[in-house]
Enzyme design. Structure first.
Site, PDB file in Angstrom:
ATOM      1  N   HIS A  15       0.885  -1.190   0.000  1.00 33.95           N
ATOM      2  CA  HIS A  15       0.000   0.000   0.000  1.00 33.95           C
ATOM      3  C   HIS A  15       0.911   1.224   0.000  1.00 33.95           C
ATOM      4  O   HIS A  15       1.691   1.411  -0.931  1.00 33.95           O
ATOM      5  CB  HIS A  15      -0.908  -0.118   1.240  1.00 33.95           C
ATOM      6  CG  HIS A  15      -2.075   0.822   1.300  1.00 33.95           C
ATOM      7  ND1 HIS A  15      -2.401   1.699   0.297  1.00 33.95           N
ATOM      8  CD2 HIS A  15      -3.009   1.010   2.279  1.00 33.95           C
ATOM      9  CE1 HIS A  15      -3.488   2.384   0.653  1.00 33.95           C
ATOM     10  NE2 HIS A  15      -3.871   1.991   1.852  1.00 33.95           N
TER      11      HIS A  15
ATOM     12  N   HIS B  84      -2.185  -2.266 -10.066  1.00 36.47           N
ATOM     13  CA  HIS B  84      -3.217  -1.718  -9.184  1.00 36.47           C
ATOM     14  C   HIS B  84      -4.433  -2.619  -9.193  1.00 36.47           C
ATOM     15  O   HIS B  84      -4.768  -3.192 -10.227  1.00 36.47           O
ATOM     16  CB  HIS B  84      -3.619  -0.300  -9.629  1.00 36.47           C
ATOM     17  CG  HIS B  84      -4.239   0.478  -8.538  1.00 36.47           C
ATOM     18  ND1 HIS B  84      -5.569   0.374  -8.228  1.00 36.47           N
ATOM     19  CD2 HIS B  84      -3.691   1.332  -7.634  1.00 36.47           C
ATOM     20  CE1 HIS B  84      -5.820   1.142  -7.193  1.00 36.47           C
ATOM     21  NE2 HIS B  84      -4.701   1.732  -6.803  1.00 36.47           N
TER      22      HIS B  84
ATOM     23  N   ASP C  80       2.556   5.557  -6.652  1.00 41.89           N
ATOM     24  CA  ASP C  80       3.798   5.480  -5.874  1.00 41.89           C
ATOM     25  C   ASP C  80       5.061   5.515  -6.727  1.00 41.89           C
ATOM     26  O   ASP C  80       6.152   5.608  -6.179  1.00 41.89           O
ATOM     27  CB  ASP C  80       3.800   4.202  -5.026  1.00 41.89           C
ATOM     28  CG  ASP C  80       2.883   4.345  -3.832  1.00 41.89           C
ATOM     29  OD1 ASP C  80       2.872   5.424  -3.229  1.00 41.89           O
ATOM     30  OD2 ASP C  80       2.157   3.383  -3.511  1.00 41.89           O
TER      31      ASP C  80
END
Ligand code: CMC
Length: 377
Positions: free
Chosen positions: A222, A261, A312
Site C-alpha cells: 500500500h 493496481h 507510488d
C-alpha cells in the site's frame, strides 16, 4: 447448513458500501473527488480546498477557505506531553510507527474531538493540521534540528516542508508537494480507508479509526511502496542499468514497486501528473537521473509484464529531489490521506452499519477434546 457465497479473496470486486466521496474509473483511468476530476483539481486547486471538498461535499467559498487555512494554522501545535512523548522515542524508530503511536496518544488528550458523530469534523481538521507537526517534531528530534516553531502563516504543503527541512520552501517546491497532497487525499475503499471505516463502523472514535488506517497504510503493498521505489532506484544507480536490474528482479519473481493496481487497468491518472512533476523538479534541479531511470523502468515493466505505473512510482523521486529522507515518504502520504480517511469516517458515522463480513470455514468441526495429559508429546 446455510449456503455461503463464493470467497472473493482480498474482497476483490466486492461492493461493500455506498459513498459520495470518491469514484475511480479503472478502465478509463479517471479519479473523481466529490464529482470533480483529479486532473482539474491538481491543476487548479490546493490541498486545503480539496480537504474541504472531501469533508463538506462542495468547494469552499473564499471566506470558507480562509477560515479553514486559519483553523489549520491554529491546530498545528501539539499538547506539551505529546511533544515530550515524541522526544522520548528512539531516534531510529520508523516514522510510520511514530505517527501511529502519536495519533493514538493524541486521543488521550482530546477525547471530545474524536467522539463519533457529525461533530467529529473538528477532530478531522485537528488530525490533518497536526500530522505535519508530529513528523516535524520527530524528524527534528532524530536529526538534532531546533524545536519546531509554530508557523500558522504557511499552507499545509509549505508547512510540511518547513517542518521537515527547517527552511521556507520555494513556491515551486511547495506547489509540487501541494499537488502530491491533492493526488493522495483519497482513493475510495483502499485498504487503509477500509480499515478506518471498519473501526468507525463499530462506533469507535475518529482517532482510533485513523490509528488503524496509519498502521494499514504502512505496508509495502500500500503506502510503503513509494519508499521501496527509491530503494530500487538506489540499486539501479544510473539509467543505463535500469533494464538489467528490472530483468533480474522479474526473473526472481519480485514485484516491481510502483506498478500494478487492484482497480486501474490502465495508467493511474495520479502517476501521469506526478511523472510531469518529477521531470519538472528534476530539470529545475539540473538532475533528471531519477526521471530517466523511472522512464526506463516503466518501459521494461510494461513490455515484460503489461503493467502500468501507480501513484507510488514518481512521488518518491520528487520528495528526494526536495531533500526529504526516504522513510518520510509514506508519512507524507498519510499527511494527505488523513483528509480522505476522516471524510470516510464522517460518512460512516452518518450512515452507520457494522462492517462484519463472513469467512468460509475450511477446518474440521468434529474433533473430540483430548485431556492435556493424554495428548501425544
Ligand atoms: N510487479 C510484478 N508483478 C506484478 C505486480 C508488480 N508490481 N503487480 C501485479 N503483478 C502481477 C502478480 O505477480 C500477479 O501475477 P500472476 O497472476 O502471474 O501471479 C498479477 O500481476 C496479479 O497480481 P495481484 O497481486 O493478484 O493483483 P492485486 O490486484 O492484488 O495487486 C497490488 C495490486 C498493488 C498489490 C500489486 O499490483 C502490487 O503488489 N504492486 C506493487 C506494490 C505497489 O506498487 N503498491 C502501491 C499500490 S497504489 C497505492 C496504494 O494503494 O497505496
Amino acid at each position: 447448513m446455510a449456503t455461503i457465497s463464493p470467497v472473493q479473496r482480498g474482497l476483490e470486486d466486492v461492493v461493500a458500501l455506498e459513498s459520495r466521496i470518491c469514484f475511480i474509473d479503472g478502465h478509463e483511468g479517471r479519479l473523481i473527488y466529490q464529482g470533480y476530476d483529479i486532473r482539474e483539481l491538481a491543476a487548479r486547486s490546493t490541498f486545503e480546498e480539496v480537504a474541504y471538498l472531501l469533508w463538506y461535499g462542495r468547494l469552499p467559498t473564499a471566506t470558507q477557505l480562509a477560515e479553514l487555512r486559519a483553523r489549520f494554522g491554529a491546530l498545528r501545535p501539539l499538547p506539551p506531553p505529546v511533544v515530550d512523548l515524541i522526544r522520548r522515542m528512539p531516534t531510529d524508530a520508523t516514522p510510520m510507527d511514530v505517527l501511529r503511536t502519536t495519533v493514538s496518544a493524541l486521543a488521550l488528550f482530546e477525547p471530545e474531538e474524536g467522539k463519533p458523530g457529525a461533530s467529529s469534523i473538528g477532530g478531522a481538521q485537528r488530525l490533518t493540521a497536526a500530522l505535519p507537526t508530529i513528523l516535524g517534531v520527530f524528524h527534528r528530534h532524530r536529526t538534532g534540528m531546533p524545536d519546531l516553531a509554530p508557523r500558522p502563516d504557511l499552507s499545509q504543503a509549505a508547512y510540511l516542508l518547513y517542518a521537515l527541512l527547517d527552511r521556507d520552501p520555494t513556491e515551486l517546491d511547495a506547489r509540487a508537494v501541494d499537488v502530491a497532497l491533492i493526488l493522495h487525499a483519497d482513493h475510495e475503499l483502499n485498504a487503509s480507508t477500509f480499515a478506518a471505516r471498519v473501526t468507525a463502523s463499530t462506533l469507535s472514535d475518529l482517532y482510533s479509526a485513523v490509528t488503524s488506517a496509519v498502521g494499514t497504510l504502512k505496508g509495502p503493498l500500500h503506502g510503503g511502496a513509494n519508499e521501496r521505489v527509491m530503494e530500487m532506484l538506489d540499486e539501479i544507480g544510473t539509467p543505463d542499468r535500469a533494464e538489467a536490474v528490472v530483468h533480474q528482479k522479474l526473473a526472481q519473481h519480485e514485484r516491481i514497486m510502483g506498478f500494478g493496481h487492484r482497480v486501474y487497468k490502465v495508467e493511474d491518472p495520479r502517476a501521469t501528473i506526478l511523472r510531469e512533476w518529477s521531470r519538472r523538479i528534476g530539470e529545475e534541479r539540473g538532475n533528471t537521473a531519477y526521471f530517466e531511470m523511472l522512464r526506463k523502468v516503466e518501459e521494461v515493466v510494461h513490455r515484460e509484464k503489461g503493467l502500468y505505473p501507480n501513484v507510488d512510482l514518481y512521488s518518491g523521486s520528487i520528495y528526494s529531489l526536495l531533500g526529504i529522507p526516504h522513510d518520510l515518504f509514506t508519512p507524507i502520504f498519510a499527511a494527505s490521506r488523513v483528509s480522505g480517511w476522516t471524510a470516510h469516517v464522517l460518512e460512516e458515522y452518518q450512515d452507520l452499519r457494522l462492517i462484519r463480513p463472513t469467512a468460509k470455514y475450511v477446518g474440521p468441526t468434529d474433533l473430540a477434546y483430548v485431556p492435556i495429559q493424554d495428548r501425544p508429546g
